[in-house]
Scaffold this active site. Structure first.
Site, PDB file in Angstrom:
ATOM      1  N   GLY A 116       0.866  -1.175   0.000  1.00 34.36           N
ATOM      2  CA  GLY A 116       0.000   0.000   0.000  1.00 34.36           C
ATOM      3  C   GLY A 116       0.904   1.227   0.000  1.00 34.36           C
ATOM      4  O   GLY A 116       2.091   1.147  -0.327  1.00 34.36           O
ATOM      5  N   HIS A 163     -16.404   5.028  11.308  1.00 41.14           N
ATOM      6  CA  HIS A 163     -16.676   6.215  10.485  1.00 41.14           C
ATOM      7  C   HIS A 163     -18.172   6.507  10.504  1.00 41.14           C
ATOM      8  O   HIS A 163     -18.977   5.589  10.381  1.00 41.14           O
ATOM      9  CB  HIS A 163     -16.195   5.961   9.057  1.00 41.14           C
ATOM     10  N   ARG A 197     -14.575  12.176  13.814  1.00 42.35           N
ATOM     11  CA  ARG A 197     -15.416  11.020  13.532  1.00 42.35           C
ATOM     12  C   ARG A 197     -16.011  10.370  14.768  1.00 42.35           C
ATOM     13  O   ARG A 197     -17.157   9.931  14.736  1.00 42.35           O
ATOM     14  CB  ARG A 197     -14.579  10.002  12.769  1.00 42.35           C
ATOM     15  N   GLU A 209      -0.903   1.873   8.335  1.00 42.70           N
ATOM     16  CA  GLU A 209      -2.029   1.631   9.235  1.00 42.70           C
ATOM     17  C   GLU A 209      -1.768   0.480  10.210  1.00 42.70           C
ATOM     18  O   GLU A 209      -2.370   0.414  11.272  1.00 42.70           O
ATOM     19  CB  GLU A 209      -3.306   1.363   8.415  1.00 42.70           C
ATOM     20  N   LEU A 240      -3.313   8.957   5.104  1.00 44.89           N
ATOM     21  CA  LEU A 240      -2.466   8.865   3.916  1.00 44.89           C
ATOM     22  C   LEU A 240      -1.113   9.493   4.198  1.00 44.89           C
ATOM     23  O   LEU A 240      -0.069   8.959   3.815  1.00 44.89           O
ATOM     24  CB  LEU A 240      -3.156   9.532   2.727  1.00 44.89           C
TER      25      LEU A 240
HETATM   26  C1  LIG Z   1     -12.936   3.662   2.204  1.00 46.45           C
HETATM   27  C2  LIG Z   1     -11.752   4.318   2.833  1.00 46.45           C
HETATM   28  C3  LIG Z   1     -11.463   5.637   2.571  1.00 46.45           C
HETATM   29  C4  LIG Z   1     -10.368   6.257   3.133  1.00 46.45           C
HETATM   30  N1  LIG Z   1     -10.112   7.570   2.844  1.00 46.45           N
HETATM   31  C5  LIG Z   1      -9.033   8.166   3.386  1.00 46.45           C
HETATM   32  C6  LIG Z   1      -8.728   9.522   3.088  1.00 46.45           C
HETATM   33  O1  LIG Z   1      -9.428  10.186   2.322  1.00 46.45           O
HETATM   34  N2  LIG Z   1      -7.643  10.073   3.652  1.00 46.45           N
HETATM   35  C7  LIG Z   1      -6.818   9.380   4.482  1.00 46.45           C
HETATM   36  O2  LIG Z   1      -5.855   9.938   4.953  1.00 46.45           O
HETATM   37  N3  LIG Z   1      -7.073   8.085   4.759  1.00 46.45           N
HETATM   38  C8  LIG Z   1      -8.155   7.463   4.242  1.00 46.45           C
HETATM   39  N4  LIG Z   1      -8.410   6.155   4.544  1.00 46.45           N
HETATM   40  C9  LIG Z   1      -7.422   5.373   5.292  1.00 46.45           C
HETATM   41  C10 LIG Z   1      -6.290   4.947   4.375  1.00 46.45           C
HETATM   42  O3  LIG Z   1      -6.791   4.616   3.119  1.00 46.45           O
HETATM   43  C11 LIG Z   1      -5.536   3.745   4.888  1.00 46.45           C
HETATM   44  O4  LIG Z   1      -5.236   3.905   6.217  1.00 46.45           O
HETATM   45  C12 LIG Z   1      -4.225   3.562   4.126  1.00 46.45           C
HETATM   46  O5  LIG Z   1      -4.466   3.501   2.756  1.00 46.45           O
HETATM   47  C13 LIG Z   1      -3.488   2.329   4.583  1.00 46.45           C
HETATM   48  O6  LIG Z   1      -2.337   2.161   3.791  1.00 46.45           O
HETATM   49  P1  LIG Z   1      -1.240   1.095   4.152  1.00 46.45           P
HETATM   50  O7  LIG Z   1      -0.109   1.325   3.226  1.00 46.45           O
HETATM   51  O8  LIG Z   1      -0.960   1.114   5.585  1.00 46.45           O
HETATM   52  O9  LIG Z   1      -1.915  -0.310   3.868  1.00 46.45           O
HETATM   53  P2  LIG Z   1      -2.807  -0.896   2.679  1.00 46.45           P
HETATM   54  O10 LIG Z   1      -3.016   0.036   1.576  1.00 46.45           O
HETATM   55  O11 LIG Z   1      -3.971  -1.506   3.340  1.00 46.45           O
HETATM   56  O12 LIG Z   1      -1.890  -2.031   2.108  1.00 46.45           O
HETATM   57  C14 LIG Z   1      -1.620  -3.204   2.812  1.00 46.45           C
HETATM   58  C15 LIG Z   1      -0.716  -4.040   1.967  1.00 46.45           C
HETATM   59  O13 LIG Z   1      -0.288  -5.151   2.711  1.00 46.45           O
HETATM   60  C16 LIG Z   1      -0.450  -6.323   1.963  1.00 46.45           C
HETATM   61  N5  LIG Z   1      -0.637  -7.405   2.940  1.00 46.45           N
HETATM   62  C17 LIG Z   1      -1.500  -7.468   3.976  1.00 46.45           C
HETATM   63  N6  LIG Z   1      -1.324  -8.607   4.648  1.00 46.45           N
HETATM   64  C18 LIG Z   1      -0.321  -9.258   4.049  1.00 46.45           C
HETATM   65  C19 LIG Z   1       0.318 -10.508   4.276  1.00 46.45           C
HETATM   66  N7  LIG Z   1      -0.011 -11.317   5.287  1.00 46.45           N
HETATM   67  N8  LIG Z   1       1.298 -10.890   3.422  1.00 46.45           N
HETATM   68  C20 LIG Z   1       1.666 -10.097   2.384  1.00 46.45           C
HETATM   69  N9  LIG Z   1       1.096  -8.909   2.141  1.00 46.45           N
HETATM   70  C21 LIG Z   1       0.114  -8.509   2.959  1.00 46.45           C
HETATM   71  C22 LIG Z   1      -1.602  -6.065   1.056  1.00 46.45           C
HETATM   72  O14 LIG Z   1      -1.568  -6.893  -0.072  1.00 46.45           O
HETATM   73  C23 LIG Z   1      -1.355  -4.602   0.709  1.00 46.45           C
HETATM   74  O15 LIG Z   1      -0.438  -4.495  -0.347  1.00 46.45           O
HETATM   75  C24 LIG Z   1      -9.528   5.535   3.990  1.00 46.45           C
HETATM   76  C25 LIG Z   1      -9.815   4.207   4.268  1.00 46.45           C
HETATM   77  C26 LIG Z   1     -10.925   3.611   3.718  1.00 46.45           C
HETATM   78  C27 LIG Z   1     -11.250   2.216   4.096  1.00 46.45           C
END
Ligand SMILES: Cc1cc2nc3c(=O)[nH]c(=O)nc-3n(C[C@H](O)[C@H](O)[C@H](O)COP(=O)(O)OP(=O)(O)OC[C@H]3O[C@@H](n4cnc5c(N)ncnc54)[C@H](O)[C@@H]3O)c2cc1C
Ligand code: FES
Lengths: 250, 594
Positions: free
Chosen positions: B12, B236, B297, B389, B405
């Site tokens: 992500g 939310h 929220r 996250e 983000l």
């Molecule tokens: C609908 C929605 C809207 C949102 N809007 C906003 C916004 O407008 N502004 C904001 O700041 N935040 C927003 N958020 C929150 C934000 O999107 C997330 O917190 C953020 O994108 C998380 O990013 P990340 O890189 O931590 O993980 P993610 O994008 O969740 O990526 C996780 C990664 O880990 C991988 N993974 C997971 N488990 C394993 C495993 N066991 N083995 C290998 N790979 C694994 C997955 O394949 C993925 O690639 C929103 C969230 C949601 C649900």
């Protein structure tokens, strides 16, 4: 007593890439707002066919469940669709669910779309930056340019435009509309444009923009309503210009 | 000098940024992800990303952003890292802009900013209502560029199973499974950065994507990596209920002027637009005049709960309130919110430009997560880092909209170089570790698979998962009672017992998604207990954690971080002080000016 309504689903199954496909039929309890993903989950919870045979849960790809990750494209009632937004109420039954045909099947409904990511690499679909260190703001951009580019950047790489394109077949390496549209996107960006030539050279190569036969199926199927035919025309125009310049000054 | 080797798990925003920073340092990096990284959950983010650029002449500043974030998080976050993040945010926006993110623009060609919850400033940069998608793609493209140059190797369609720890408890790599061939393999690495996202699936239905199970976090916990503030879960206020997913209606809908209301008269069944304005109850605006619809929220969610369950004013007597955009010009809606309006239209068949939307709160964000230190995103296990996250650092007891983000990207920016520095500082790297260490871990994981495949009970993994989800949603979200939390923990233990009798209905060794899900399910059950036990212990109300039995924030007793650890196969809760060295805690009240 109110009659319990059911949903009849037929799934084309295939145990592996080289296995013979076969069909299985399931009867599921109907609920409001059901989509095809919910059907597949129901089957996973009770993997028993309509004629009472125990079977295995169905392998399929999904992630966001809101049509933005591009995972869940399949062929539903003969048409390429995103399963998560395919609402059962809008589908005639029995609902026939098959994997897409233009990509190798991994198992059941899951297909391998790796070729699309490879082609993005070939097309150099990125804005080259000097590094992540602080170099100040990016180039200014007019709201009009943004409005033109933004829809292109919403492509979810679902592969449905390839699925419906007659030019994508065993005898042809056509990269398809999605990838060509990305060439247009990066050529629109002020920094990306500095490297337009590399992208145009790539897109003029084998399987490139010249292979489009203008069937226009892509633009009709795109779940994100991306103006794909416009992108193809634009990239075509840029390529011709590039070729002419190369010929004149090359 | 030896060449270090880094692994990033998760692609992500956090993971991709970590990869970019490692690759930029010239260190080879392997990237693991269940889904192709371009399909990661970050694509779901809608509304935008915060940075105090002060482009609207409002006098915004990074100091104000910092204060809003700490106050919004009810003072539970350690302050120095949050300050660093807020100060880095404007530079992060510049970087994303340089990478080609199609942010909305002002007439002058500058980035436009919108308002979001918990602040009075226009601080949120956005690309329509699909900001996360646009940001993820920008980072994905940069990573693809490094991949084309041979600096990054991707393992997409692989799932992380466990860390490989040597005899001294230092991480020497990971053990992962190919989800196609079901092969279990170990990968040596000097350091591994975990960026595996939130835990929505533990609540059954949430706004999260399918792979957000928290399975990796739980597996790490069970290997000795501490997990902090698990009980802080954001619900939310505005999601569209659905059987498979709660689809979010971003806060940006309110940022652009959307209003939340219910009919004043219970059981008023007229179509919404036939209800005159003076017969509507705009409860957020009435109760919180300063912030109105843009209160944080946790506040908005509790207000909706009150209106629906205590005042019985839910639309049509149901668990629903209106989110109304119909007074906003169509052209503005299409330019700024199209992405989310499309979702409502597609999934409910109603055009929110002409009819108010029906929404209800839904599990959304995981504030708690893997414990990391204040400077390096390092966990308590040497060689293991975490960002995004899945870790706990930036949001305290409640995350402000559009702060995630930025925290993900910032976390990745810090974790990348920190892991490189650690790896470069090692006198002996993972290559010097005896193969038996790796073999042992691989065999342990293979045995778990084989046992699951052999099992022949009558329990179905999806059924157990759904039960866990409905218990967690009912008792461990908006309003929490100790008695219910105790019952929930008992239920989770019962489910863990029943888990021993699950039947996969699929014994094949090819693309067996049920096997993988069963493994995730076990880890989810363990993490569900961490969340529940943390909530049970915390006898106060703070941010998203609300107990009517203990309605006030209790700083003398509870201004502390929950730190769960794994001791002899059991969850143990410990506590540590919060670093409040920069902003002294003050009462958090959005109904009066602060
Ligand atoms: C609908 C929605 C809207 C949102 N809007 C906003 C916004 O407008 N502004 C904001 O700041 N935040 C927003 N958020 C929150 C934000 O999107 C997330 O917190 C953020 O994108 C998380 O990013 P990340 O890189 O931590 O993980 P993610 O994008 O969740 O990526 C996780 C990664 O880990 C991988 N993974 C997971 N488990 C394993 C495993 N066991 N083995 C290998 N790979 C694994 C997955 O394949 C993925 O690639 C929103 C969230 C949601 C649900
Ligand atoms: S699951 Fe993401 S597009 Fe359908």
């Amino acid at each position: 007593m109110a009659e319990k309504k059911s949903v009849i689903v037929r799934v084309r199954r295939q145990a592996g890439p080289n296995e013979r496909p076969h069909w299985e039929e399931f009867e599921l309890a109907s609920r409001p707002h059901m989509n095809v993903i919910i059907c597949l989950r129901d089957i996973a919870e009770r993997p028993i066919t309509r004629d009472g045979k125990a079977t295995s849960p169905i392998t399929y790809d999904s992630n966001c469940l809101e049509e933005v990750c591009g995972s869940c494209a399949m062929v539903i009632n003969g048409k390429a669709r995103m399963a998560c937004s395919a609402l059962v109420d809008s589908l005639t039954q029995p609902i026939r669910i098959e994997p897409m045909t233009k990509f190798p099947v991994v198992r059941d409904l899951s297909v391998d779309r790796g070729v699309m990511f490879e082609n993005l690499k070939r097309m150099r679909a990125w804005v080259p930056i000097d590094g992540t260190h602080n170099l100040g703001e990016g180039p200014r951009m007019s709201p009009d340019t943004q409005a033109k580019a933004y829809p292109l950047s919403r492509c979810i790489t679902c592969g449905m435009c390839l699925e419906v394109c007659p030019q994508v077949n065993d005898n042809n390496q056509f990269i398809g509309a999605a990838i060509i549209s990305q060439v247009r996107l990066f050529n629109l960006h002020p920094t990306g444009a500095m490297h337009a030539r590399e992208r145009l050279e790539a897109v003029m190569g084998p399987g490139g923009v010249a292979d489009c036969a203008n069937a226009q199926n892509c633009v009709q199927i795109c779940p994100k309503q991306i103006p794909l035919t416009e992108s193809i025309a634009e990239v075509n125009r840029q390529s011709i210009k590039q070729a002419l310049l190369g010929w004149l000054f090359g | 000098m030896r060449e270090p080797k880094i692994i990033v798990v998760g692609g992500g925003l956090a993971g991709l940024m970590a990869v970019i920073r490692v690759a930029e340092a010239g260190v080879p990096v392997d990237l693991f992800s269940i889904v192709p990284v371009k399909r990661s959950h970050s694509v779901c983010a809608q509304g935008g990303i915060n940075a105090a650029k002060n482009t609207k002449g409002e006098g915004d500043s990074t100091a104000q952003h910092f204060d809003d974030s700490i106050y919004g998080g009810d003072f539970l976050a350690n302050q120095p890292p949050v300050k660093a993040m807020c100060e880095a945010a404007p530079g992060i926006i510049d970087l994303l802009d340089r990478m080609g993110v199609m942010f909305n623009r002002t007439p002058e060609g500058l980035l436009d900013y919108r308002r979001f919850g918990g602040t009075l400033y226009h601080r949120t940069a956005f690309a329509g209502a699909t900001t996360g998608q646009q940001l993820l793609y920008a980072l994905d493209e940069q990573v693809r560029r490094f991949e084309a140059e041979g600096k990054v190797r991707k393992y997409e369609g692989w799932t992380f199973l466990s860390a490989v720890l040597d005899g001294t408890g230092v991480s020497q790599g990971i053990c992962a499974m190919d989800l196609k061939t079901m092969e279990v393999r170990t990968f040596p690495a000097d350091a591994a950065i975990f960026c595996t996202g939130g835990v929505g699936a533990i609540f059954g239905r949430s706004t999260n994507s399918v792979v957000c199970t928290g399975s990796a976090q739980s597996a790490l916990l069970q290997q000795g990596v501490d997990y902090a503030n698990g009980e802080f879960i954001q619900v939310h206020p505005t999601a569209i209920p659905g059987e498979d997913k709660l689809r979010l209606m971003s806060e940006s809908a309110r940022g652009e002027g959307g209003r939340v209301w219910v009919p004043q008269r219970p059981g008023d069944n007229r179509p919404p637009l036939q209800i005159p304005v003076d017969e509507r109850f705009y409860f957020l605006e009435e109760w919180y005049p300063k912030y109105g619809n843009l209160v944080p929220r946790d506040i908005a969610t509790r207000a909706i709960h009150k209106v629906v369950f205590e005042m019985k004013l839910g639309v049509g007597g149901d668990a629903a309130v209106y989110l109304d955009l119909t007074h906003i010009p169509r052209e503005v809606l299409d330019r700024k919110l199209e992405g989310i309006l499309e979702i409502y239209e597609k999934f409910l068949g109603v055009d929110p430009r002409v009819e108010p939307m029906m929404v209800f709160p839904g599990m959304h964000y995981t504030m708690g997560g893997i414990w990391v230190d204040n400077e390096h995103q390092a966990t308590n296990v040497p060689g293991i880092y975490a960002a995004g996250e899945c870790e706990y650092q930036y949001h305290g007891a409640n995350r402000l909209g559009a702060n995630s983000l930025v925290s993900c990207i910032w976390g990745g920016m810090v974790a990348g170089p920190a892991s490189v520095k650690y790896a470069q500082g090692l006198s002996k790297g993972c290559e010097s570790v005896d193969v038996s260490v790796f073999d042992r871990e691989r065999r342990r994981q293979e045995q778990i698979n084989q046992a699951l495949l052999r099992q022949d009970g009558a329990e179905n993994p999806i059924t157990i998962w759904k039960e866990m989800g409905s218990w967690m949603t009912e008792h461990v979200t908006v309003v929490r009672h100790n008695q219910d939390l105790e019952r929930t923990d008992a239920k989770l233990q019962e489910l863990l017992e029943r888990y021993k009798k699950i039947n996969l209905s699929d014994r094949t060794q090819w693309s067996n998604q049920t096997l993988n899900f069963a493994r995730e399910l076990y880890n989810m059950l363990i993490l569900a207990r961490v969340i529940t036990l943390g909530a049970l212990a915390r006898n106060e109300s703070r941010g998203a954690h609300y107990k009517p039995e203990f309605p006030e924030r209790d700083d003398p007793n509870w201004l502390k971080t929950t730190r769960a650890s794994w001791k002899n196969g059991q969850i143990r809760l410990g506590y540590e002080a919060v670093d409040t060295s920069l902003v002294p805690p003050r009462p958090r009240r959005y109904d009066v000016a602060s």
